[in-house]
Design a protein around this motif. Structure first.
Motif, PDB file in Angstrom:
ATOM      1  N   SER A  72       0.852  -1.183   0.000  1.00 35.36           N
ATOM      2  CA  SER A  72       0.000   0.000   0.000  1.00 35.36           C
ATOM      3  C   SER A  72       0.887   1.232   0.000  1.00 35.36           C
ATOM      4  N   HIS A 113      -5.191   2.343 -10.965  1.00 37.90           N
ATOM      5  CA  HIS A 113      -4.124   2.702 -10.027  1.00 37.90           C
ATOM      6  C   HIS A 113      -2.940   3.366 -10.713  1.00 37.90           C
ATOM      7  N   GLY A 171       2.967  -0.977  -9.785  1.00 37.17           N
ATOM      8  CA  GLY A 171       1.829  -0.686  -8.914  1.00 37.17           C
ATOM      9  C   GLY A 171       0.829  -1.827  -8.888  1.00 37.17           C
ATOM     10  N   ALA A 228      -3.618  -2.872  -7.853  1.00 36.14           N
ATOM     11  CA  ALA A 228      -4.990  -2.357  -7.768  1.00 36.14           C
ATOM     12  C   ALA A 228      -5.388  -1.901  -6.372  1.00 36.14           C
ATOM     13  N   THR A 279      -3.813   1.913  -3.057  1.00 31.98           N
ATOM     14  CA  THR A 279      -4.400   3.090  -2.395  1.00 31.98           C
ATOM     15  C   THR A 279      -5.729   2.714  -1.731  1.00 31.98           C
ATOM     16  N   THR A 306     -11.671  -1.637  -8.583  1.00 32.48           N
ATOM     17  CA  THR A 306     -10.302  -1.266  -8.918  1.00 32.48           C
ATOM     18  C   THR A 306      -9.673  -2.353  -9.784  1.00 32.48           C
ATOM     19  N   GLU A 339      -6.879  -4.534 -11.938  1.00 29.06           N
ATOM     20  CA  GLU A 339      -5.495  -5.041 -11.989  1.00 29.06           C
ATOM     21  C   GLU A 339      -5.111  -5.217 -13.457  1.00 29.06           C
ATOM     22  N   GLY A 390      -2.410   6.038 -13.661  1.00 32.42           N
ATOM     23  CA  GLY A 390      -3.820   5.692 -13.850  1.00 32.42           C
ATOM     24  C   GLY A 390      -4.627   6.846 -14.403  1.00 32.42           C
TER      25      GLY A 390
END
Length: 339
Positions: free
Chosen positions: A67, A106, A113, A115, A118, A135, A137, A179
């Protein structure tokens, strides 16, 4: 600030628009602390670091399940799902309207990064917009082309419309950093393919063009000012762009102004209502201004927010300002679908 901390984002938003900016108690202590920490670590974001052998894979490995610490700890469980053949996760605040969906892309420059990086931002986004957040991936460049990455995102959008009985105007597209770039490419692909357009788009700290020539135009003033607390080395963006402009295992580089990579050169006519956000001191503020100007020229319903006090991806940070930004987007989406 008291209203924000108590979770009354509606009252906080009302205060934000009714009081002059000069008397707002901003930046908050939280934002000030994050800016200070980011600035102390920005030497890690250099072109030399990113292009060093094995570094991209190391960044990916480190960030595969991590995260982003500045967002706060995730406070809601996520539910894995497969949408249009693409791995996704649902994040939903208890009691939100299940027929409202935010599709989130993301950050990570489209090359790294994950999904859920955040997660705390996703829960705040769900609560404030009264929506479930999906979100994505998506596959990463340079393993796939930017077009294939966008294909993943459009497939998710099709799935939401075709299989969940959600109306297009009840869907919003949100993307942060890489993103943000991807979410505009996604919105442009939706228009180009003749699909029903979503209710709103929120671009957060995205990149408008991957062209080296545009880098020196869009970001020239920001590089000279050197006030971006996260990206201090102009070579970082150049190295990042070269990474996803070149397909893995090939020697063929893609034109940085290709509209499948750089939304500044894509379709603007027919785009859904779009809110652009950037921090005033970050290197991508010029990108937001350029995108907003083209949207206005094309007759798109659009607004731009250039935040004086925030950092890159400010709305995703764990600050009072971020709650106001999310409330602003929720209001923007709601108003866009009233008219």
């Amino acid at each position: 600030r008291k209203a924000v901390k108590e979770g009354d984002v509606a009252a906080a938003s009302k205060m934000l628009v009714s009081r002059p900016a000069s008397v707002l108690p901003l930046p908050s202590p939280e934002m000030h602390a994050i800016n200070k920490i980011m600035f102390s670590g920005r030497q890690g974001y250099t072109g030399a670091v990113l292009v060093a052998p094995g570094m991209l894979q190391m960044f990916r490995t480190m960030g595969a399940e991590a995260s982003w610490p500045f967002c706060g700890m995730p406070d809601l469980p996520s539910l894995a799902d497969k949408c249009g053949g693409v791995d996704c996760y649902w994040v939903a605040w208890p009691g939100v309207d299940e027929q409202r969906v935010v599709i989130f892309l993301h950050g990570g420059g489209m090359v790294m990064g994950n999904a859920l990086m955040t997660g705390a931002f996703l829960s705040r986004l769900s609560k404030t917009t009264n929506s479930r957040v999906l979100t994505v991936e998506y596959r990463l460049c340079p393993d796939v082309s930017a077009k294939e990455l966008v294909d993943d995102c459009v497939a998710v959008y099709r799935h939401v419309l075709d299989n969940l009985s959600v109306k297009p105007k009840s869907v919003a597209l949100v993307g942060a950093s890489g993103g943000g770039q991807a979410v505009m490419l996604m919105a442009q692909a939706i228009v180009d393919r003749g699909l029903a357009t979503p209710g709103a788009v929120w671009w957060i700290s995205g990149e408008a063009s991957a062209s080296a020539e545009d880098d020196q135009v869009l970001r020239k003033e920001a590089y000279a000012a050197d006030k971006d607390v996260m990206f201090g080395d102009p070579g970082f963006v150049e190295a990042l762009n070269k990474t996803f402009l070149r397909r893995e295992g090939t020697d063929k580089a893609v034109d940085g102004r290709d509209p499948t990579i750089s939304p500044l050169y894509g379709t603007f006519e027919g785009l859904p209502p779009t809110l652009y956000w950037a921090a005033e001191t970050e290197i991508f503020a010029g990108d937001a201004r350029a995108m907003h100007a083209k949207a206005v020229q094309a007759g798109v319903e659009t607004e731009i927010c250039i935040d004086k006090h925030a950092a890159h991806c400010g709305p995703a940070l764990d600050t009072p300002e971020a709650l106001l930004d999310i409330a602003h987007f929720a209001s923007f989406w709601r108003k866009a679908n009233v008219s």
